[in-house]
Design a protein around this motif. Sequence first.
Motif, PDB file in Angstrom:
ATOM      1  N   PHE A  30       5.445 -21.101   1.165  1.00  0.00           N
ATOM      2  CA  PHE A  30       4.935 -22.208   2.095  1.00  0.00           C
ATOM      3  C   PHE A  30       4.915 -21.630   3.510  1.00  0.00           C
ATOM      4  O   PHE A  30       4.067 -21.634   4.525  1.00  0.00           O
ATOM      5  CB  PHE A  30       5.758 -23.229   2.071  1.00  0.00           C
ATOM      6  N   ARG A  31       6.051 -20.928   3.999  1.00  0.00           N
ATOM      7  CA  ARG A  31       6.250 -20.293   5.441  1.00  0.00           C
ATOM      8  C   ARG A  31       4.975 -19.584   5.654  1.00  0.00           C
ATOM      9  O   ARG A  31       4.495 -19.618   6.640  1.00  0.00           O
ATOM     10  CB  ARG A  31       7.520 -19.888   5.405  1.00  0.00           C
ATOM     11  N   ALA A  32       4.725 -18.504   4.755  1.00  0.00           N
ATOM     12  CA  ALA A  32       3.635 -17.415   4.991  1.00  0.00           C
ATOM     13  C   ALA A  32       2.480 -18.390   4.998  1.00  0.00           C
ATOM     14  O   ALA A  32       1.611 -17.878   5.716  1.00  0.00           O
ATOM     15  CB  ALA A  32       3.772 -16.614   3.769  1.00  0.00           C
ATOM     16  N   ALA A  33       2.159 -19.094   4.113  1.00  0.00           N
ATOM     17  CA  ALA A  33       0.824 -19.846   4.017  1.00  0.00           C
ATOM     18  C   ALA A  33       0.589 -20.872   5.327  1.00  0.00           C
ATOM     19  O   ALA A  33      -0.654 -21.116   5.988  1.00  0.00           O
ATOM     20  CB  ALA A  33       0.860 -20.716   2.719  1.00  0.00           C
ATOM     21  N   PHE A  34       1.592 -21.183   5.722  1.00  0.00           N
ATOM     22  CA  PHE A  34       1.591 -22.387   6.937  1.00  0.00           C
ATOM     23  C   PHE A  34       2.135 -21.602   8.290  1.00  0.00           C
ATOM     24  O   PHE A  34       2.493 -22.552   9.141  1.00  0.00           O
ATOM     25  CB  PHE A  34       2.164 -23.732   6.662  1.00  0.00           C
ATOM     26  N   THR A  49      -9.366 -25.166   2.500  1.00  0.00           N
ATOM     27  CA  THR A  49      -9.919 -24.310   1.476  1.00  0.00           C
ATOM     28  C   THR A  49      -9.053 -23.364   1.176  1.00  0.00           C
ATOM     29  O   THR A  49      -8.617 -22.914  -0.002  1.00  0.00           O
ATOM     30  CB  THR A  49     -11.377 -24.088   1.841  1.00  0.00           C
ATOM     31  N   ARG A  50      -8.637 -22.411   2.164  1.00  0.00           N
ATOM     32  CA  ARG A  50      -7.607 -21.333   1.654  1.00  0.00           C
ATOM     33  C   ARG A  50      -6.198 -21.699   1.151  1.00  0.00           C
ATOM     34  O   ARG A  50      -5.965 -21.187   0.284  1.00  0.00           O
ATOM     35  CB  ARG A  50      -7.357 -20.574   3.338  1.00  0.00           C
ATOM     36  N   LEU A  51      -5.886 -23.004   1.688  1.00  0.00           N
ATOM     37  CA  LEU A  51      -4.393 -23.416   1.279  1.00  0.00           C
ATOM     38  C   LEU A  51      -4.826 -23.759  -0.229  1.00  0.00           C
ATOM     39  O   LEU A  51      -3.692 -23.684  -1.093  1.00  0.00           O
ATOM     40  CB  LEU A  51      -3.859 -24.283   2.145  1.00  0.00           C
ATOM     41  N   LEU A  52      -5.793 -24.475  -0.534  1.00  0.00           N
ATOM     42  CA  LEU A  52      -6.011 -24.940  -1.760  1.00  0.00           C
ATOM     43  C   LEU A  52      -6.114 -23.885  -2.874  1.00  0.00           C
ATOM     44  O   LEU A  52      -6.067 -24.034  -4.171  1.00  0.00           O
ATOM     45  CB  LEU A  52      -7.007 -25.995  -2.008  1.00  0.00           C
ATOM     46  N   ALA A  53      -6.279 -22.763  -2.380  1.00  0.00           N
ATOM     47  CA  ALA A  53      -6.678 -21.390  -3.288  1.00  0.00           C
ATOM     48  C   ALA A  53      -5.227 -20.732  -3.330  1.00  0.00           C
ATOM     49  O   ALA A  53      -5.158 -19.462  -4.037  1.00  0.00           O
ATOM     50  CB  ALA A  53      -7.584 -20.465  -2.785  1.00  0.00           C
ATOM     51  N   HIS A  96      -2.255 -29.331  -3.002  1.00  0.00           N
ATOM     52  CA  HIS A  96      -2.660 -30.783  -2.884  1.00  0.00           C
ATOM     53  C   HIS A  96      -3.365 -31.035  -1.776  1.00  0.00           C
ATOM     54  O   HIS A  96      -2.829 -30.994  -0.670  1.00  0.00           O
ATOM     55  CB  HIS A  96      -1.233 -31.738  -3.087  1.00  0.00           C
ATOM     56  N   ARG A  97      -4.454 -31.455  -1.961  1.00  0.00           N
ATOM     57  CA  ARG A  97      -5.411 -31.612  -0.628  1.00  0.00           C
ATOM     58  C   ARG A  97      -4.746 -32.752   0.333  1.00  0.00           C
ATOM     59  O   ARG A  97      -4.851 -32.268   1.674  1.00  0.00           O
ATOM     60  CB  ARG A  97      -6.769 -32.100  -0.939  1.00  0.00           C
ATOM     61  N   GLY A  98      -4.032 -33.686  -0.129  1.00  0.00           N
ATOM     62  CA  GLY A  98      -3.723 -34.818   0.670  1.00  0.00           C
ATOM     63  C   GLY A  98      -2.391 -34.370   1.486  1.00  0.00           C
ATOM     64  O   GLY A  98      -2.348 -34.620   2.756  1.00  0.00           O
ATOM     65  N   LYS A  99      -1.508 -33.670   0.585  1.00  0.00           N
ATOM     66  CA  LYS A  99      -0.537 -33.137   1.355  1.00  0.00           C
ATOM     67  C   LYS A  99      -0.767 -31.930   2.320  1.00  0.00           C
ATOM     68  O   LYS A  99      -0.102 -31.853   3.553  1.00  0.00           O
ATOM     69  CB  LYS A  99       0.603 -32.507   0.266  1.00  0.00           C
ATOM     70  N   ILE A 100      -1.724 -30.989   2.005  1.00  0.00           N
ATOM     71  CA  ILE A 100      -2.177 -30.181   2.977  1.00  0.00           C
ATOM     72  C   ILE A 100      -2.789 -30.681   4.426  1.00  0.00           C
ATOM     73  O   ILE A 100      -2.522 -30.384   5.414  1.00  0.00           O
ATOM     74  CB  ILE A 100      -3.275 -29.133   2.445  1.00  0.00           C
TER      75      ILE A 100
END
Length: 191
Positions: free
Chosen positions: A57-61, A78-82, A89-93
């Motif tokens: 999560f820390r790396a992705a965000f 889109t990147r995070l959903l992959a 989870h689109r809503g949480k992102i």
Amino acid sequence: MGERCGWCGTDPLYVDYHDHEWGVPERDSRALFEKLCLDGFQAGLAWITILRKRDAFRAAFAGFDPSVILTWGEPEVTRLLADAGIVRHRGKIEATIGNARAWERLEENHPGGFTEFIWSAVDGAPVQHRFTSLSQVPATEERGDLLSKRLKQAGFKFCGPTIVYAFAQATGMFNDHLVTCPAHDQCAALA
């Protein structure tokens, strides 16, 4: 020496989190933002799931740097959903991106910024509960409920009363370690 709170079980990652993070008063604005977002991602899942994915999560965000996240849009969603390393989870992102924007508004417009906004729920000092069994520890609490409402009014999402109380316990606003747990007195000493 007493026994640690039973909710962390015996998983070494969970035990370390219990012993060194949970209930320790946190006043860093970025760290508070990260924890609120991760608690939002936890909704419907076990905390150990999020804890195991926390580094991803820390790396992705971007290290949960709100000033970076607030600029994101559909390409980053889109990147995070992959990204299989996180909860996809689109809503949480999308909530995390929106929460970064709400965080910035509080940093700019609320005296003391996000930290003061959060800690004002407990008048700036940790509440020292004295629970003797896990059955006494509530899932929500009136001050947490009010903070949840205030966060929603400020534009935050995935911050219902249960999520916010878990966040408040974890960030030391409420010392909900059992009194028989060695961490109770350690956290109380940090107040």
